[in-house]
Design a protein around this motif. Structure first.
Motif, short mmCIF file in Angstrom:
data_model
loop_
_atom_site.label_atom_id
_atom_site.label_comp_id
_atom_site.label_asym_id
_atom_site.label_seq_id
_atom_site.Cartn_x
_atom_site.Cartn_y
_atom_site.Cartn_z
N ALA A 20 0.90 -0.75 -0.26
CA ALA A 20 -0.41 -0.16 0.03
C ALA A 20 1.10 1.29 0.33
O ALA A 20 2.66 0.92 0.20
N PRO A 21 0.64 2.94 -0.43
CA PRO A 21 1.01 3.74 -0.52
C PRO A 21 2.36 3.76 1.42
O PRO A 21 1.46 2.96 2.18
N VAL A 22 3.51 3.85 1.09
CA VAL A 22 3.84 3.77 2.21
C VAL A 22 3.50 4.31 3.83
O VAL A 22 4.02 3.73 4.45
N GLN A 23 2.97 5.60 3.35
CA GLN A 23 2.95 5.90 4.82
C GLN A 23 1.74 5.39 5.54
O GLN A 23 1.43 5.66 6.51
N THR A 24 1.37 3.95 5.13
CA THR A 24 0.30 3.35 5.60
C THR A 24 0.76 2.77 6.94
O THR A 24 0.30 1.69 7.87
N ALA A 25 2.18 2.94 6.57
CA ALA A 25 3.30 2.29 8.02
C ALA A 25 3.11 2.62 9.20
O ALA A 25 3.63 1.98 9.97
N VAL A 26 2.64 3.88 9.27
CA VAL A 26 2.19 4.84 10.53
C VAL A 26 0.62 4.51 11.08
O VAL A 26 0.44 5.24 11.18
N GLY A 27 0.09 4.52 9.65
CA GLY A 27 -1.17 4.18 10.02
C GLY A 27 -2.13 2.76 9.81
O GLY A 27 -2.06 1.83 10.90
N VAL A 28 -3.29 2.56 8.60
CA VAL A 28 -4.02 1.25 8.59
C VAL A 28 -2.27 0.18 9.06
O VAL A 28 -3.10 -0.13 9.73
N LEU A 29 -1.56 0.03 8.14
CA LEU A 29 -0.86 -0.63 8.48
C LEU A 29 0.90 -0.59 9.48
O LEU A 29 1.47 -1.36 9.63
N TYR B 141 -9.54 3.31 4.60
CA TYR B 141 -8.90 3.47 5.59
C TYR B 141 -8.73 5.57 5.32
O TYR B 141 -8.68 5.75 3.85
N LYS B 142 -8.67 6.41 5.78
CA LYS B 142 -9.11 8.12 6.01
C LYS B 142 -8.09 8.45 6.63
O LYS B 142 -7.78 8.39 7.38
N GLU B 143 -7.12 9.35 5.12
CA GLU B 143 -6.16 10.15 6.16
C GLU B 143 -5.99 11.43 6.05
O GLU B 143 -7.15 11.69 5.07
#
Ligand code: NAP
Ligand code: FER
Length: 336
Positions: free
Chosen positions: A119-128, A303-305
């Motif tokens: 997934a987009p890399v920022q999901t590593a501090v979000g949903v993932l 997921y909503k950011e």
């Protein structure tokens, strides 16, 4: 070697009650040099999370406080720009506790390589990452859901709550989310598939729960405490499970609310209330990430950011998040 300066956000003073922008100081320093065994990181995405409020206090916790004059703590996704470690190469995208700064040095401990194919890399501090894993393990492990359970989740449009509610739907539960605005209420029902939303700021939560779940509540995933939790607790069923994930309504109070006096409700309903920290599940993070990444690919998990650009905006964005001004996972976009 990059030529820009290192923007850092330091803790200037310890707040009493709600933090103010003046509790932080934005400074510019030279970019640090990695020593043998270390890596130089350029931060791409900084995660802003409620636990950071606790780190501003000089109080006993699972982790040490931030010292005055030190950068605020925080998880971030970063790019390795220089490596003097055999474990990392320039260009690697990694996640770790790099703090509120645009460049950081790390010895590689507790640094995780981000799988860019998921997934987009920022999901590593979000949903993932931390919030998503909190939802995954807190709901599946602590709340032990069964299809048909009636589930209530508070702060339901936020980083953790939005994932809890969607996992509860995947598990075949009836899901009610509590939120602090009409757009958030509409979003969790229409976009995320929750059954119902309650705006705790404009409606009588107790009355709404009576209307929406006359059958009672089997699972409560609590992110907020306070009045929402009081109303839910009065309606728990026999054998209910209550996960105390967080109590954000209490984090900025100068005088804490009275401790709960309604614990007889647990006796009457033979219910289980359990606090948990996501870090206890570290050995199982890969399982949670793989399963949630698959749900994202299948279109079952959204997921909503809420993205704000620029590290200098971190203090006001953080304060806004504590106030409910965020809509989704709060992120600072530090650099491309
Ligand atoms: P978030 O929900 O994205 O943002 C915080 C939200 O809290 C705000 O948007 C606001 O939403 C709500 N809020 C603020 N003041 C409130 C109040 N007085 N009453 C009710 N709601 C209030 O934050 P998050 O990252 O997902 O974190 C949610 C909770 O999980 C926090 O309590 C956090 O400490 C906890 N957490 C625990 C762990 C763990 O390991 N146990 C890990 C991560 C997070 P509204 O507009 O809906 O009010
Ligand atoms: C959080 C709230 C509280 C959290 C951790 C804590 C990781 C722990 C508090 C303590 O040990 O005092 O959101 O997230």
């Amino acid at each position: 070697m990059p030529t820009e300066i290192n923007v850092r956000v330091l803790l200037k003073s310890r707040p009493t009650g709600f933090p103010v922008e003046d509790d932080f100081e934005v400074v510019e320093s030279p970019i640090p040099q990695p020593q043998q065994g270390e890596i130089l990181l350029e931060s791409m995405w900084l995660s802003l999370d409620p636990y950071m409020r606790g780190r501003m206090n000089d109080a006993k916790s699972y982790a040490p406080s931030v010292d005055i004059g030190e950068p605020m703590v925080g998880g971030a996704v970063a790019k390795v720009v220089e490596s003097r470690s055999p474990l990392f190469n320039p260009g690697d995208i990694v996640e770790g506790r790099f703090g509120w700064q645009s460049y950081a040095i790390s010895n590689g401990i507790a640094v995780r390589k981000v799988d860019e194919s998921l997934a987009p890399v920022q999901t590593a501090v979000g949903v993932l990452g931390m919030p998503g894993l909190t939802a995954y393990f807190g709901f599946l492990d602590v709340c032990d859901p069964t299809p048909g359970d009636t589930v209530v989740v508070s702060a339901a449009s936020g980083a953790v709550g939005q994932i809890v509610g969607q996992i509860a739907k995947i598990m075949g539960c009836k899901v009610i989310g509590t939120v602090g605005s009409e757009p958030k209420a509409k979003f969790i029902v229409e976009e995320l598939g929750f059954d119902y939303a309650i705006n705790y700021k404009t409606s009588d939560v107790a009355q709404s729960l009576d209307n929406l779940c006359p059958e009672g509540i089997d699972v409560y995933f609590d992110n907020v405490g306070g009045i929402v939790t009081d109303a839910v607790m009065d309606r728990i069923n026999i054998g209910a499970r209550i996960a105390i994930c967080g109590q954000i309504s209490q984090y900025n109070l100068k005088t804490p609310d009275l401790a709960p006096r309604n614990l007889g409700l647990l006796t009457r309903s033979q219910a289980k209330m359990e606090g948990f920290l996501v870090f206890a599940y570290e050995s199982r993070y890969d399982e949670g990430i793989a399963r949630m990444a698959a749900w994202i690919k299948e279109g079952k998990l959204k997921y909503k950011e809420d993205v704000v650009i620029g590290l200098k905006n971190a203090p006001k964005t953080f304060i806004g998040m504590l106030n409910g001004e965020n809509f989704g996972k709060t992120l600072i976009k530090v650099a491309e």
